[in-house]
Design a protein around this motif. Sequence first.
Motif, PDB file in Angstrom:
ATOM      1  N   UNK B 121       0.857  -1.147  -0.204  1.00  0.00           N
ATOM      2  CA  UNK B 121       0.018  -0.072  -0.108  1.00  0.00           C
ATOM      3  C   UNK B 121       1.009   1.195  -0.215  1.00  0.00           C
ATOM      4  N   UNK B 122       2.169   1.108   0.126  1.00  0.00           N
ATOM      5  CA  UNK B 122       3.055   2.143   0.301  1.00  0.00           C
ATOM      6  C   UNK B 122       4.181   2.274  -0.706  1.00  0.00           C
ATOM      7  N   UNK B 123       4.666   3.481  -1.160  1.00  0.00           N
ATOM      8  CA  UNK B 123       5.590   3.653  -2.372  1.00  0.00           C
ATOM      9  C   UNK B 123       6.840   4.457  -1.592  1.00  0.00           C
ATOM     10  N   UNK B 124       7.794   4.246  -2.335  1.00  0.00           N
ATOM     11  CA  UNK B 124       8.879   5.259  -2.082  1.00  0.00           C
ATOM     12  C   UNK B 124       9.388   5.183  -0.573  1.00  0.00           C
ATOM     13  N   UNK B 125       9.626   6.315  -0.041  1.00  0.00           N
ATOM     14  CA  UNK B 125      10.211   6.447   1.225  1.00  0.00           C
ATOM     15  C   UNK B 125       9.437   5.685   2.249  1.00  0.00           C
ATOM     16  N   UNK B 126       7.876   5.803   2.080  1.00  0.00           N
ATOM     17  CA  UNK B 126       7.198   4.967   3.133  1.00  0.00           C
ATOM     18  C   UNK B 126       7.506   3.634   3.183  1.00  0.00           C
ATOM     19  N   UNK B 127       7.664   3.084   1.943  1.00  0.00           N
ATOM     20  CA  UNK B 127       8.041   1.591   1.890  1.00  0.00           C
ATOM     21  C   UNK B 127       9.185   1.397   2.473  1.00  0.00           C
ATOM     22  N   UNK B 128      10.189   2.330   2.224  1.00  0.00           N
ATOM     23  CA  UNK B 128      11.538   2.084   2.708  1.00  0.00           C
ATOM     24  C   UNK B 128      11.731   2.069   4.119  1.00  0.00           C
ATOM     25  N   UNK B 129      10.901   2.960   4.919  1.00  0.00           N
ATOM     26  CA  UNK B 129      11.017   2.950   6.078  1.00  0.00           C
ATOM     27  C   UNK B 129      10.220   1.740   6.809  1.00  0.00           C
ATOM     28  N   UNK B 130       8.975   1.724   6.267  1.00  0.00           N
ATOM     29  CA  UNK B 130       8.211   0.593   6.733  1.00  0.00           C
ATOM     30  C   UNK B 130       8.878  -0.808   6.709  1.00  0.00           C
ATOM     31  N   UNK B 131       9.654  -1.094   5.818  1.00  0.00           N
ATOM     32  CA  UNK B 131      10.475  -2.106   5.928  1.00  0.00           C
ATOM     33  C   UNK B 131      11.198  -2.318   6.966  1.00  0.00           C
ATOM     34  N   UNK B 132      12.100  -1.289   7.183  1.00  0.00           N
ATOM     35  CA  UNK B 132      12.985  -1.024   8.499  1.00  0.00           C
ATOM     36  C   UNK B 132      12.384  -1.292   9.704  1.00  0.00           C
ATOM     37  N   UNK B 133      11.031  -0.586   9.902  1.00  0.00           N
ATOM     38  CA  UNK B 133      10.502  -0.561  10.994  1.00  0.00           C
ATOM     39  C   UNK B 133       9.989  -2.356  11.269  1.00  0.00           C
ATOM     40  N   UNK B 134       9.779  -2.953  10.199  1.00  0.00           N
ATOM     41  CA  UNK B 134       9.253  -4.341  10.468  1.00  0.00           C
ATOM     42  C   UNK B 134      10.457  -4.919  10.900  1.00  0.00           C
ATOM     43  N   UNK B 135      11.480  -5.088  10.155  1.00  0.00           N
ATOM     44  CA  UNK B 135      12.729  -5.537  10.570  1.00  0.00           C
ATOM     45  C   UNK B 135      13.306  -5.334  12.150  1.00  0.00           C
TER      46      UNK B 135
END
Lengths: 281, 342
Positions: B121-135
Amino acid sequence: MQVIQVIINGILLGGIYALLGVGMTMMFGIVKLTNLAHGEFIIIGAYLSTVLANAIGVDPILTIIVTVPIMFLVGMGLQSGLINRVMKIGSEPALLVTFGLSIILADAMLLIFSADAQRANVPYNTASLRIAQGLNISVLDLIVFCISLATIIVLSIFLKKTYLGRSIRATSDDTQAASLMGVNVNRTYAIAMGIAMATAAIAGMCVSMKWVYYPSSGGNYLLTAFGVVVIGGMGSIPGTLIAGLILGLAQVIGGANYGQLIAYVLMVLFLAVRPQGLFSK
Amino acid sequence: MKDNTTTLHKPVKILDGIVMLIICIVICVALYVLGITKTFSNNTMRYMFKIFLYITMGTMWNLMSGFTGMTSLGQQVFIGIAGYSVAVMTSTYKMSMWMGLLVGAVIGVVFALILSFVLFRMRGMYFAVATWLIAEAVRLWFNSWPFVKQGAGMTVAVKQIPKVRELYIYALTLMIIALIVVYALLRTKTGLGLTAMRDDADASSSVGVNIFKSKLLCYLICSVFIALCGGLFALQKGSVLPSSSFGIDWTVAMVFIVILGGVGTMAGPILGGIIYVILSEFLAHFPGWSNIILGAIAILVIIFLPDGIIGTLQKKLNFEIFSQKRLSAPKKSLKQKADMAA
């Protein structure tokens, strides 16, 4: 009483969370940059404050008189020297450059200050105000909360009332129109970064009094700051306050073991369901 | 790529004919033979093992970021999950390492499948930071999960510790499969859709690219291969820890490899992986400086060589190694075929 205590603790924690995020939300809203080095900026602020306070033997709070201008200038230099250049290439390279910056800064701090835990010692560390039976407020938490609130209020008044603040907001709303009206966009970006760094200096000072920190703590604070930005809405300063409170409460309710985890899950859910945040325009 | 139109009009030499194929096969066979016949010393093979796995991870990160436009800062989550799977299967359940690798890959895929509903549901920087948050969230969870011994970490308890030579062969095989899969994927219609999506998600969607499906396929492939890399790393190291298995250093490495080699090129991550491993081994002599220097190099490369080493060379000299582009290919390949026939 237990419930009220938890809520009070959550609110007090929320104040500093809002302060952690306010610099990042400004960069998001005005410069349209995801600054992944913001956590390291906060830790740099913490180290500067602790080292200075130990060297002259004053209360850490007084050190912001020195650290805030230093960090402001460093931020301006960083933005005009490096990040403005990279942003011309694209938003993704800019994101990765701040990522690189955060890695460099974290390891540089590790080299300089070693991996030892740090904490600023203040006499009112353990003092608390007793309000009623079983209801205590930590003096330190209260002071940190007041500093956070004051910083955020001063910042929003600055953005609303001053000429510079208005030009910053104009750049945020429409970069092209603002530059046609005679706003120097690159300079505005540099000032925004300077302000973000200055709030990081204050946030770092609060962190150094409230928690134990390490050179590698930046990542945690970055993610908290990012959570505040996401939940509050990009570039919304009142939003950061509410988001800080939500995260603070979530953290306190989750307790020591699962508080951070609950906060992260909350952020991811917010990202998925309402990525524009609670208070976006 | 932004300059698609300009490169199309220049005669771009595409190096993917039968000659290149033969060269690649020869290199692969040579690597196998040198490994099996113990021509390489154990130390060399340890280096090569790392190089193969870093090339695999770089290629996967490149598939996501360079070809599909999903810049992830949290791929270490699959390294960690797979590493822990190997450790749990071998020490808690006393199973073989193969079972551990398999379970790691399966859990990786399932986890990626679940995440995709949130992440896409996210793109660009949202995707980047969300993946980091999940990790980070998964790392914290492993840090306080008694089943995996919390922060103390676990050891990998296989009956027969795989020899360096065996690990070398596994890693080499994994890398070859990964490179073939990525190349094949990019040459299919789905791959074309992926690149179109990276350049303009809305436009590609309007001409019939199923964004969700394409992204999912790509994300799942990445999670499987990165999980297998993580499993092999755990086998080689013999232990897993929440802080190192889920550490951001993995992502630092992947980003570095791809940026240095060239985002969106097939050969970029290969060169990047080789340079990364050599450089990081060299930098091990200067404890503490490694990430500082890697980070500084990455920033300098972004500023001065935004296309990376291979990308810049390709642009300057007008060639492309195993290009995923097909528009500029037909003429050349037809001509090559004619040459071959003649």
